[in-house]
Design an enzyme around this catalytic site. Structure first.
Site, PDB file in Angstrom:
ATOM      1  N   GLU A  23      25.907  37.482 -24.228  1.00  0.00           N
ATOM      2  CA  GLU A  23      24.492  37.082 -24.439  1.00  0.00           C
ATOM      3  C   GLU A  23      24.043  37.210 -22.804  1.00  0.00           C
ATOM      4  O   GLU A  23      24.823  36.842 -21.777  1.00  0.00           O
ATOM      5  CB  GLU A  23      24.249  35.584 -25.075  1.00  0.00           C
ATOM      6  CG  GLU A  23      24.625  35.565 -26.580  1.00  0.00           C
ATOM      7  CD  GLU A  23      24.140  36.855 -27.347  1.00  0.00           C
ATOM      8  OE1 GLU A  23      22.828  36.717 -27.223  1.00  0.00           O
ATOM      9  OE2 GLU A  23      24.518  37.164 -27.903  1.00  0.00           O
TER      10      GLU A  23
ATOM     11  N   ALA B   6      16.135  31.152 -39.837  1.00  0.00           N
ATOM     12  CA  ALA B   6      15.969  29.691 -39.774  1.00  0.00           C
ATOM     13  C   ALA B   6      15.177  29.175 -38.322  1.00  0.00           C
ATOM     14  O   ALA B   6      14.844  28.299 -38.278  1.00  0.00           O
ATOM     15  CB  ALA B   6      17.343  28.997 -39.995  1.00  0.00           C
TER      16      ALA B   6
ATOM     17  N   ARG C 294       9.143  31.357 -28.741  1.00  0.00           N
ATOM     18  CA  ARG C 294       8.321  31.999 -27.903  1.00  0.00           C
ATOM     19  C   ARG C 294       7.090  32.780 -28.619  1.00  0.00           C
ATOM     20  O   ARG C 294       6.153  33.298 -28.005  1.00  0.00           O
ATOM     21  CB  ARG C 294       9.141  33.186 -27.220  1.00  0.00           C
ATOM     22  CG  ARG C 294      10.193  32.856 -26.278  1.00  0.00           C
ATOM     23  CD  ARG C 294      11.287  33.876 -25.894  1.00  0.00           C
ATOM     24  NE  ARG C 294      12.426  33.990 -26.902  1.00  0.00           N
ATOM     25  CZ  ARG C 294      13.339  34.782 -26.817  1.00  0.00           C
ATOM     26  NH1 ARG C 294      13.346  35.538 -25.893  1.00  0.00           N
ATOM     27  NH2 ARG C 294      14.354  34.687 -27.658  1.00  0.00           N
TER      28      ARG C 294
ATOM     29  N   ALA D 175     -35.988  50.347 -52.524  1.00  0.00           N
ATOM     30  CA  ALA D 175     -35.621  49.594 -51.320  1.00  0.00           C
ATOM     31  C   ALA D 175     -36.097  48.163 -51.610  1.00  0.00           C
ATOM     32  O   ALA D 175     -37.379  47.942 -51.979  1.00  0.00           O
ATOM     33  CB  ALA D 175     -36.378  50.384 -50.210  1.00  0.00           C
TER      34      ALA D 175
ATOM     35  N   THR E 162      23.332  31.610 -34.277  1.00  0.00           N
ATOM     36  CA  THR E 162      23.621  32.485 -35.355  1.00  0.00           C
ATOM     37  C   THR E 162      24.773  32.265 -36.148  1.00  0.00           C
ATOM     38  O   THR E 162      25.060  32.450 -37.346  1.00  0.00           O
ATOM     39  CB  THR E 162      23.503  33.977 -34.741  1.00  0.00           C
ATOM     40  OG1 THR E 162      24.084  33.919 -33.554  1.00  0.00           O
ATOM     41  CG2 THR E 162      21.914  34.090 -34.277  1.00  0.00           C
TER      42      THR E 162
ATOM     43  N   LYS F 179       8.273  32.352 -37.153  1.00  0.00           N
ATOM     44  CA  LYS F 179       8.127  33.707 -36.552  1.00  0.00           C
ATOM     45  C   LYS F 179       8.280  34.825 -37.794  1.00  0.00           C
ATOM     46  O   LYS F 179       7.350  35.673 -37.652  1.00  0.00           O
ATOM     47  CB  LYS F 179       9.175  33.714 -35.676  1.00  0.00           C
ATOM     48  CG  LYS F 179       9.320  35.191 -35.206  1.00  0.00           C
ATOM     49  CD  LYS F 179      10.193  35.170 -33.756  1.00  0.00           C
ATOM     50  CE  LYS F 179      11.658  35.277 -34.062  1.00  0.00           C
ATOM     51  NZ  LYS F 179      12.674  35.515 -33.019  1.00  0.00           N
TER      52      LYS F 179
HETATM   53  C1  UD1 Z   1      20.535  37.625 -31.327  1.00  0.00           C
HETATM   54  C2  UD1 Z   1      21.793  38.139 -30.854  1.00  0.00           C
HETATM   55  C3  UD1 Z   1      22.165  39.138 -29.756  1.00  0.00           C
HETATM   56  C4  UD1 Z   1      21.345  40.348 -30.359  1.00  0.00           C
HETATM   57  C5  UD1 Z   1      19.958  40.138 -30.484  1.00  0.00           C
HETATM   58  C6  UD1 Z   1      19.266  41.312 -31.445  1.00  0.00           C
HETATM   59  C7  UD1 Z   1      23.569  36.094 -31.099  1.00  0.00           C
HETATM   60  C8  UD1 Z   1      24.013  34.840 -30.201  1.00  0.00           C
HETATM   61  N1  UD1 Z   1      22.636  37.006 -30.290  1.00  0.00           N
HETATM   62  O1  UD1 Z   1      20.085  37.281 -30.088  1.00  0.00           O
HETATM   63  O2  UD1 Z   1      23.401  39.546 -29.508  1.00  0.00           O
HETATM   64  O3  UD1 Z   1      21.434  41.468 -29.089  1.00  0.00           O
HETATM   65  O4  UD1 Z   1      20.008  38.946 -31.567  1.00  0.00           O
HETATM   66  O5  UD1 Z   1      18.041  41.241 -31.706  1.00  0.00           O
HETATM   67  O6  UD1 Z   1      23.687  36.266 -32.217  1.00  0.00           O
HETATM   68  N2  UD1 Z   1      18.513  31.981 -36.197  1.00  0.00           N
HETATM   69  C9  UD1 Z   1      18.913  31.369 -37.468  1.00  0.00           C
HETATM   70  N3  UD1 Z   1      19.698  30.147 -37.046  1.00  0.00           N
HETATM   71  C10 UD1 Z   1      19.945  29.658 -35.816  1.00  0.00           C
HETATM   72  C11 UD1 Z   1      19.660  30.629 -34.691  1.00  0.00           C
HETATM   73  C12 UD1 Z   1      19.042  31.863 -34.933  1.00  0.00           C
HETATM   74  O7  UD1 Z   1      18.714  31.599 -38.520  1.00  0.00           O
HETATM   75  O8  UD1 Z   1      20.688  28.422 -35.569  1.00  0.00           O
HETATM   76  C13 UD1 Z   1      17.986  33.231 -36.744  1.00  0.00           C
HETATM   77  C14 UD1 Z   1      16.564  33.617 -35.805  1.00  0.00           C
HETATM   78  O9  UD1 Z   1      15.699  33.072 -36.805  1.00  0.00           O
HETATM   79  C15 UD1 Z   1      16.646  34.945 -35.926  1.00  0.00           C
HETATM   80  C16 UD1 Z   1      18.067  35.566 -35.595  1.00  0.00           C
HETATM   81  O10 UD1 Z   1      18.771  34.431 -36.279  1.00  0.00           O
HETATM   82  O11 UD1 Z   1      16.005  35.718 -36.920  1.00  0.00           O
HETATM   83  C17 UD1 Z   1      18.286  35.779 -34.144  1.00  0.00           C
HETATM   84  O12 UD1 Z   1      18.105  34.634 -33.272  1.00  0.00           O
HETATM   85  P1  UD1 Z   1      17.694  34.930 -32.043  1.00  0.00           P
HETATM   86  O13 UD1 Z   1      17.516  33.416 -31.354  1.00  0.00           O
HETATM   87  O14 UD1 Z   1      16.197  35.483 -32.103  1.00  0.00           O
HETATM   88  O15 UD1 Z   1      18.688  35.439 -31.185  1.00  0.00           O
HETATM   89  P2  UD1 Z   1      18.767  36.522 -29.852  1.00  0.00           P
HETATM   90  O16 UD1 Z   1      18.420  35.710 -28.733  1.00  0.00           O
HETATM   91  O17 UD1 Z   1      17.390  37.497 -30.230  1.00  0.00           O
HETATM   92 CA    CA Z   2      15.968  37.873 -31.804  1.00  0.00          CA
END
Ligand code: UD1
Ligand code: CA
Length: 485
Positions: free
Chosen positions: A173, A10, A15, A399, A79, A22
């Site tokens: 984190e 979601a 970035r 040709a 997450t 993404k």
């Molecule tokens: C997350 C983990 C981190 C782990 C890393 C591995 C958490 C808090 N952190 O960090 O421990 O090492 O992944 O790659 O879980 N997403 C949602 N809804 C939200 C937020 C995020 O669906 O409200 C999805 C994003 O689309 C993504 C995934 O969850 O696919 C991970 O989110 P992202 O923000 O990339 O987390 P990281 O900071 O990479």
């Molecule tokens: Ca990530």
């Protein structure tokens, strides 16, 4: 034990600086999230639940799947919140939840399968004492597994803090980590297997008192621990499997890893690559044995290459079916087309929009074929445009021949029957039919159908003026004119 997979997708992917979500950014011609789903399918989940939000419709449309469900997370609060919005889907489920990040496409299906096996074993047996195992026994303290890896650069990942027995106490984190914690190089992959009944009712107890103000899924570990339910770390030996893709440079890096892996697969199955780093092969491509591919070539989309075929440098082949023992010479571009066995195409040929080249035909340099059928052993060796045409077998196209298929409003068809001979520089003004074994004289503009075995010739009488050059010179000299300086 039953399983359900949950894929988190979601997030905005800020970035990426992109209009496109993404997880839809492509790796070898497929959206990143496609690979996550592919890996998840290895565990044969009852269903795959996608959490979508930011441009969720687009994500939903890009995923083609029967046992998939899409849950919308309207606001991306973290997450933990993302998994929370799916709780209704599994609150009565006695099984495992495999949770994956949509932005970690390198994890292997086999790794997930092993992890589920491990989780099953942990749930049933206490420690390693298999002898005392009975079907009814359940390890009350086991709540799940987090896949971890030791990475060369842990920056950006959640650090795994473990106790002496290897149980995970918490995951911290990047933005919340102390300098000491930042030194930990075992990180969370974001992939978990939770025993669903233990996760139920925990997610709504998460708090967002952290550097990012988000509800972290990683924090459930702490909450579960307080109830003496533990999450165990399962380390993946190859850290590359857990690489997350948070920006386009990481996307390029991950794509390169996957590309190399697939090319190795093809090489070990009998395909020769010359300078593999420069060659691009997408996910849906299929290559037979004894194919030889030279540098800078791209094979894209739904393309297949038959055995014994050679593809010279700098070719682009997209959504096309190439037969056996075909030779595609340097710098050719082939899209949505079919080339039958033994044909030769190029150098510098362009086939597009359903160009079907028959067995043993030759399409030579600077020849473009569009939406046309070219029969067996027909030759068009140089500088020709064939569009909207049906060309029979053993036809020779000289040709400079052009099918004039467009009048500014409509496209018209050209039919050339078997063994016809089209002289060099013929303009075939469509709609037109050239009969079997008929001939056209070089330089003719042919506007009428030509019956079988007839010759079509359209030519102004040729005049030869003897001594013309000398006469001309004299004329100018007598005028005293010489503009050559
Ligand atoms: C997350 C983990 C981190 C782990 C890393 C591995 C958490 C808090 N952190 O960090 O421990 O090492 O992944 O790659 O879980 N997403 C949602 N809804 C939200 C937020 C995020 O669906 O409200 C999805 C994003 O689309 C993504 C995934 O969850 O696919 C991970 O989110 P992202 O923000 O990339 O987390 P990281 O900071 O990479
Ligand atoms: Ca990530």
């Amino acid at each position: 034990m039953k399983t359900k997979a949950i894929i988190l997708a979601a997030g905005k992917g800020t970035r990426f600086k992109s209009e496109k979500p993404k997880v839809l950014h492509e790796i070898l011609g497929k959206p990143m999230i496609f690979y996550v789903k592919l890996a998840a399918e290895w565990i044969k989940p009852e269903e795959v639940i996608f959490v979508v939000g930011h441009k969720g419709r687009m994500v939903e449309e890009a995923i083609d799947c029967e046992r998939c469900k899409f849950i919308y997370q309207e606001e991306q609060l973290g997450t933990g919140h993302a998994v929370y919005v799916t709780e209704k889907e599994w609150e009565d489920f006695d099984g495992f939840l495999l949770i994956l990040n949509g932005d970690s496409p390198l994890v292997k299906g086999q790794t997930l399968k092993n992890a589920v096996e491990y989780a099953k074993a942990m749930l049933k047996y206490e420690g390693a004492n298999i002898q005392t195992y009975t079907e009814s026994y359940r390890n009350e303290k086991f709540a799940g597994v987090v896949l971890t890896a030791k990475v060369p650069n842990p920056y950006g990942y959640g650090r795994v803090v473990k106790d002496k027995e290897g149980r995970v106490i918490r995951i911290v984190e990047e933005k919340d980590a102390t300098p000491e914690e930042k030194k930990i190089n075992e990180v969370s992959s974001g992939i978990y297997i939770f025993y669903a009944p233990y996760l139920k009712g925990v997610l709504n107890r998460l708090e967002n008192k952290n550097a990012q103000g988000e509800y972290y899924l990683t924090d459930v570990i702490k909450i579960l621990g307080e109830e003496e339910k533990y999450i165990f770390a399962l380390e993946i030996p190859d850290y590359r499997e857990i690489l997350g893709v948070n920006d386009r440079w990481q996307l390029a890096y991950v794509e390169n890893i996957l590309k190399t892996e697939y090319m190795q697969f093809w090489a070990l199955n009998g395909v020769t690559f010359h300078n593999p780093d420069s060659i691009w092969i997408e996910f849906d491509v299929d290559i037979s044995r004894d194919v030889e591919i030279f540098q800078n070539t791209m094979l894209c989309g739904n393309t297949s290459i038959g055995s014994g075929t050679v593809i010279e440098p700098n070719c682009v082949i997209r959504n096309s079916k190439i037969g056996k023992n075909v030779r595609i010479l340097a710098n050719s571009v082939i899209e949505d087309s079919v080339i039958e066995d033994g044909a030769v195409v190029g150098p510098f040929a362009r086939l597009r929009n359903h160009a079907n080249i028959g067995r043993g035909a030759v399409i030579g340099n600077f020849v473009e074929v569009k939406k046309s059928n070219i029969g067996e052993k027909t030759n068009a060796r140089h500088l020709t445009y064939i569009g909207d045409a049906d060309v029979g077998k053993e036809v020779n196209i000289g040709a400079g021949t052009i099918t004039c298929n467009y009048d500014g409003f409509r496209k018209y068809k050209t039919v050339i029957k078997d063994r016809a001979f089209i002289g060099s520089d013929t303009m075939l003004v469509a709609p037109i039919t050239i009969g079997e074994e008929a001939m056209t004289a070089s330089g003719s503009v042919v506007t009428k159908d030509v019956p079988p075995k007839a010759l079509a010739i359209e030519r102004a009488p040729l005049k030869i003026i003897e001594n013309y050059v000398e006469k001309r010179k004299k004329r100018y000299m007598s005028d005293g004119e010489n503009k050559r300086d």
